[in-house]
Design an enzyme around this catalytic site. Structure first.
Site, PDB file in Angstrom:
ATOM      1  N   HIS A   1     -10.064   0.430   6.253  1.00 31.87           N
ATOM      2  CA  HIS A   1      -8.945   0.967   7.168  1.00 31.87           C
ATOM      3  C   HIS A   1      -9.154   0.022   8.345  1.00 31.87           C
ATOM      4  O   HIS A   1      -9.551  -1.243   8.277  1.00 31.87           O
ATOM      5  CB  HIS A   1      -9.279   2.517   7.740  1.00 31.87           C
ATOM      6  CG  HIS A   1      -7.893   3.121   8.134  1.00 31.87           C
ATOM      7  ND1 HIS A   1      -7.346   2.676   9.443  1.00 31.87           N
ATOM      8  CD2 HIS A   1      -7.334   4.025   7.681  1.00 31.87           C
ATOM      9  CE1 HIS A   1      -6.389   3.456   9.626  1.00 31.87           C
ATOM     10  NE2 HIS A   1      -6.434   4.465   8.639  1.00 31.87           N
TER      11      HIS A   1
ATOM     12  N   TYR B   1     -11.292   1.946  12.721  1.00 28.60           N
ATOM     13  CA  TYR B   1     -12.610   2.509  11.924  1.00 28.60           C
ATOM     14  C   TYR B   1     -13.597   1.424  11.273  1.00 28.60           C
ATOM     15  O   TYR B   1     -14.173   1.217  10.417  1.00 28.60           O
ATOM     16  CB  TYR B   1     -12.150   3.215  10.508  1.00 28.60           C
ATOM     17  CG  TYR B   1     -11.381   4.384  10.857  1.00 28.60           C
ATOM     18  CD1 TYR B   1     -12.037   5.484  11.060  1.00 28.60           C
ATOM     19  CD2 TYR B   1      -9.893   4.535  11.079  1.00 28.60           C
ATOM     20  CE1 TYR B   1     -11.680   6.919  11.358  1.00 28.60           C
ATOM     21  CE2 TYR B   1      -9.395   5.898  11.296  1.00 28.60           C
ATOM     22  CZ  TYR B   1      -9.960   6.751  11.735  1.00 28.60           C
ATOM     23  OH  TYR B   1      -9.478   8.005  11.987  1.00 28.60           O
TER      24      TYR B   1
ATOM     25  N   HIS C   1      -3.628  -8.400   8.382  1.00 29.61           N
ATOM     26  CA  HIS C   1      -2.842  -7.172   7.774  1.00 29.61           C
ATOM     27  C   HIS C   1      -1.729  -6.966   8.602  1.00 29.61           C
ATOM     28  O   HIS C   1      -1.852  -6.191   9.532  1.00 29.61           O
ATOM     29  CB  HIS C   1      -4.025  -5.735   8.124  1.00 29.61           C
ATOM     30  CG  HIS C   1      -3.361  -4.835   7.494  1.00 29.61           C
ATOM     31  ND1 HIS C   1      -3.838  -4.553   5.807  1.00 29.61           N
ATOM     32  CD2 HIS C   1      -2.755  -3.531   7.867  1.00 29.61           C
ATOM     33  CE1 HIS C   1      -3.325  -3.382   5.599  1.00 29.61           C
ATOM     34  NE2 HIS C   1      -2.675  -2.794   6.592  1.00 29.61           N
TER      35      HIS C   1
ATOM     36  N   GLU D   1       1.490  -6.877   4.202  1.00 35.22           N
ATOM     37  CA  GLU D   1       3.114  -6.419   3.777  1.00 35.22           C
ATOM     38  C   GLU D   1       4.196  -6.829   4.599  1.00 35.22           C
ATOM     39  O   GLU D   1       4.523  -5.834   5.645  1.00 35.22           O
ATOM     40  CB  GLU D   1       2.834  -4.823   3.840  1.00 35.22           C
ATOM     41  CG  GLU D   1       1.780  -4.224   2.689  1.00 35.22           C
ATOM     42  CD  GLU D   1       1.710  -2.852   2.773  1.00 35.22           C
ATOM     43  OE1 GLU D   1       2.278  -2.087   3.537  1.00 35.22           O
ATOM     44  OE2 GLU D   1       1.259  -2.215   1.470  1.00 35.22           O
TER      45      GLU D   1
ATOM     46  N   GLU E   1      -4.187  -3.554  -2.604  1.00 31.63           N
ATOM     47  CA  GLU E   1      -4.267  -2.359  -1.943  1.00 31.63           C
ATOM     48  C   GLU E   1      -3.292  -1.156  -2.704  1.00 31.63           C
ATOM     49  O   GLU E   1      -2.213  -1.579  -3.184  1.00 31.63           O
ATOM     50  CB  GLU E   1      -3.560  -2.300  -0.587  1.00 31.63           C
ATOM     51  CG  GLU E   1      -3.598  -0.986   0.314  1.00 31.63           C
ATOM     52  CD  GLU E   1      -2.971  -0.978   1.533  1.00 31.63           C
ATOM     53  OE1 GLU E   1      -2.830  -2.068   2.723  1.00 31.63           O
ATOM     54  OE2 GLU E   1      -1.845  -0.371   1.743  1.00 31.63           O
TER      55      GLU E   1
ATOM     56  N   ALA F   1       3.159   6.715   0.022  1.00 32.87           N
ATOM     57  CA  ALA F   1       3.133   5.779   0.791  1.00 32.87           C
ATOM     58  C   ALA F   1       2.707   5.895   2.268  1.00 32.87           C
ATOM     59  O   ALA F   1       2.390   4.879   2.888  1.00 32.87           O
ATOM     60  CB  ALA F   1       4.529   4.792   0.648  1.00 32.87           C
TER      61      ALA F   1
ATOM     62  N   TRP G   1      -7.309   2.107  -1.008  1.00 29.06           N
ATOM     63  CA  TRP G   1      -6.841   2.424   0.528  1.00 29.06           C
ATOM     64  C   TRP G   1      -7.529   3.770   0.447  1.00 29.06           C
ATOM     65  O   TRP G   1      -6.860   4.328  -0.048  1.00 29.06           O
ATOM     66  CB  TRP G   1      -5.501   2.150   0.783  1.00 29.06           C
ATOM     67  CG  TRP G   1      -5.424   2.481   2.241  1.00 29.06           C
ATOM     68  CD1 TRP G   1      -5.001   3.521   2.998  1.00 29.06           C
ATOM     69  CD2 TRP G   1      -5.466   1.462   3.148  1.00 29.06           C
ATOM     70  NE1 TRP G   1      -4.749   3.449   4.344  1.00 29.06           N
ATOM     71  CE2 TRP G   1      -4.909   2.065   4.524  1.00 29.06           C
ATOM     72  CE3 TRP G   1      -5.773   0.082   3.426  1.00 29.06           C
ATOM     73  CZ2 TRP G   1      -5.141   1.387   5.872  1.00 29.06           C
ATOM     74  CZ3 TRP G   1      -6.073  -0.596   4.385  1.00 29.06           C
ATOM     75  CH2 TRP G   1      -5.668   0.208   5.826  1.00 29.06           C
TER      76      TRP G   1
ATOM     77  N   LYS H   1     -10.940   9.268   8.199  1.00 32.10           N
ATOM     78  CA  LYS H   1      -9.763   9.984   8.836  1.00 32.10           C
ATOM     79  C   LYS H   1      -9.553  11.147   8.009  1.00 32.10           C
ATOM     80  O   LYS H   1      -9.541  11.199   6.971  1.00 32.10           O
ATOM     81  CB  LYS H   1      -8.861   8.744   9.038  1.00 32.10           C
ATOM     82  CG  LYS H   1      -7.670   9.157   9.700  1.00 32.10           C
ATOM     83  CD  LYS H   1      -6.524   8.104   9.890  1.00 32.10           C
ATOM     84  CE  LYS H   1      -5.376   8.691  10.673  1.00 32.10           C
ATOM     85  NZ  LYS H   1      -4.362   7.623  11.033  1.00 32.10           N
TER      86      LYS H   1
ATOM     87  N   GLU I   1      -6.914  12.090   6.431  1.00 33.54           N
ATOM     88  CA  GLU I   1      -5.552  11.852   5.600  1.00 33.54           C
ATOM     89  C   GLU I   1      -5.933  11.820   4.258  1.00 33.54           C
ATOM     90  O   GLU I   1      -7.103  11.295   4.001  1.00 33.54           O
ATOM     91  CB  GLU I   1      -4.821  10.628   6.351  1.00 33.54           C
ATOM     92  CG  GLU I   1      -5.561   9.168   6.225  1.00 33.54           C
ATOM     93  CD  GLU I   1      -4.688   8.217   6.712  1.00 33.54           C
ATOM     94  OE1 GLU I   1      -3.667   8.231   7.432  1.00 33.54           O
ATOM     95  OE2 GLU I   1      -5.313   6.947   6.583  1.00 33.54           O
TER      96      GLU I   1
END
Ligand code: IDC
Length: 393
Positions: free
Chosen positions: A127, A132, A193, A231, A319, A325, A353, A358, A360
């Site tokens: 991450h 992290y 990133h 990205e 990724e 998304a 990913w 976390k 999520e």
């Protein structure tokens, strides 16, 4: 300079061309900086940058004082230090790792090992290191390798409190993670990133300086792949922004590392590979990233991959996630399975990913999982269990 060499003077015409980022200097310090270069107190970074806003290590500060004292006594300065030694004194060889496969090369659209045989890399992305970083520790990276990965991705955010706000600390963290991956015989993606900063051109100078330093540091190491813009998104075009950025950064990396694989993104969060396929960047060992999230993207993007391959564009999925998304929702394991079977059938490498705890759904570890591993099924999230089970698929 005021304390030790108050009489020293530099010459603008002679010194300023040596200082690549001269325009970044505050004018109040021109004279002192020019004098420091002229008297050998400062050499700048290996790429010629002075970096007025960066921090110095204690060792660097000592060298400056030593140089100033020598200049005062009329002695030659300490020679500029050799680049940081390449790491990995002891490597633990692993199946599918770099000691077995060596320098990668792109043959047609296929990633291949040094012997020219097809190779598929599969592993996990960190991450954001600024949040992290503990899950990009040597222990975490070794634990990921122990679970069968031969790839790790070091996601160094530029925005959101990442490299642009704390360059020295983030660079150190990223390099430590790359070193740990090398020590574990993994291939490793060093990822610039960009995300909230959607146009890679916005910080092209910072990127150029970063990749120059890293490509020099890892020039003799076959493990490292460079992902130059995670990205691109928002108001960016392939022809006007991303391609010129890629050309610049590819040439910066190539000055030190003639053959390392370089991964190139595209507009719309690295989904517009059709634009790259129609107008690719010149050079060897270049691949193009396609990012997908199983809850959001499906057949249409897979179709783009096949079209791009048919045009000769090498694709790397650096990724992907089992979630939507936005990193949450799902997880969408059936859709993810369709995706991974599709990638396997085409020999396409991937990175999941993300390796963190976390809360999520895209996170591979459950909240509270030990950062340094080892992990058993109880530490892995649903997404993590699925991804880890596919490292050998
Ligand atoms: C997400 C993280 C999330 C974080 C968000 C913003 O999972 O915790 O709050 O970024 O920084 C990407 C990006 C990747 C995203 C991920 C999921 O490369 O940084 O991570 N994603 O949204 N592209 C598509 C999805």
């Amino acid at each position: 300079m005021k304390a030790l060499l108050p009489q020293a003077r530099g010459d603008y015409a002679a010194q300023s061309p040596k200082i690549k980022d001269f325009s970044a200097l505050d004018g109040r310090y021109y004279d002192a900086v020019l004098a420091a270069y002229a008297s050998g107190v400062v050499h700048g970074d290996p790429d010629g940058s002075f970096r007025p806003k960066d921090t110095l290590s204690r060792a660097e500060a000592c060298t400056l004082f030593q140089n100033a004292a020598k200049a005062q006594a009329g002695q030659p300065p300490v020679p500029s230090p050799p680049p940081a030694p390449s790491p990995a004194p002891s490597v633990q060889p692993r199946q599918g790792g770099a000691s077995q496969n060596g320098w990668l090369q792109v043959k047609g659209t296929q990633l291949s090992n040094a012997a020219g045989e097809p190779i598929v890399l599969r592993g996990m992305s960190s991450h954001g290191l600024q949040w992290y970083g503990q899950f990009a520790s040597p222990g975490a990276i070794a634990a990921t390798a122990d679970c069968g990965a031969n790839l790790f991705r070091v996601a160094m955010y530029t925005g959101e409190g990442g490299y642009l706000s704390q360059p020295a600390a983030m660079k150190a963290k990223a390099a430590a993670a790359v070193d740990a991956a090398i020590a574990n015989d993994l291939y490793v993606i060093l990822d610039w990133h960009i995300l909230s900063d959607g146009n890679p051109m916005a910080h092209v100078e910072e990127a150029a300086a970063f990749f120059a330093e890293m490509a020099q540091r890892y020039r003799d190491v076959p493990n490292v792949l460079y992902e130059i813009c995670n990205e691109p998104n928002g108001n960016v075009s392939w022809a006007g922004d991303v391609k010129p950025y890629a050309q610049r950064i590819v040439s910066v990396i190539r000055a030190h590392s003639p053959k390392a694989v370089i991964l190139i993104g595209s507009p719309t969060w690295s989904q517009d590979i059709h634009l790259a396929a129609a107008d690719p960047v010149a050079g060897d060992n270049l691949m193009y990233t396609l990012h997908f999230y199983a809850g959001t993207h499906g057949a249409e993007l897979r179709g783009r991959i096949d079209d791009a391959l048919a045009k000769g564009l090498p694709i790397f999925v650096s990724e992907w996630g089992t979630s939507r998304a936005d990193g949450s929702g799902g997880v969408f394991l059936q859709q993810a399975e369709v995706w991974l079977d599709f990638l396997d059938a085409r020999g396409i490498s991937w990175c999941g990913w993300s390796l963190c705890d976390k809360s999520e759904s895209s996170a591979a570890l459950r909240p509270g999982a030990p950062p340094d591993g080892p992990w058993d099924q109880s530490h892995l999230s649903e997404s993590g269990r699925f991804m880890f089970s596919r490292f050998h698929s």
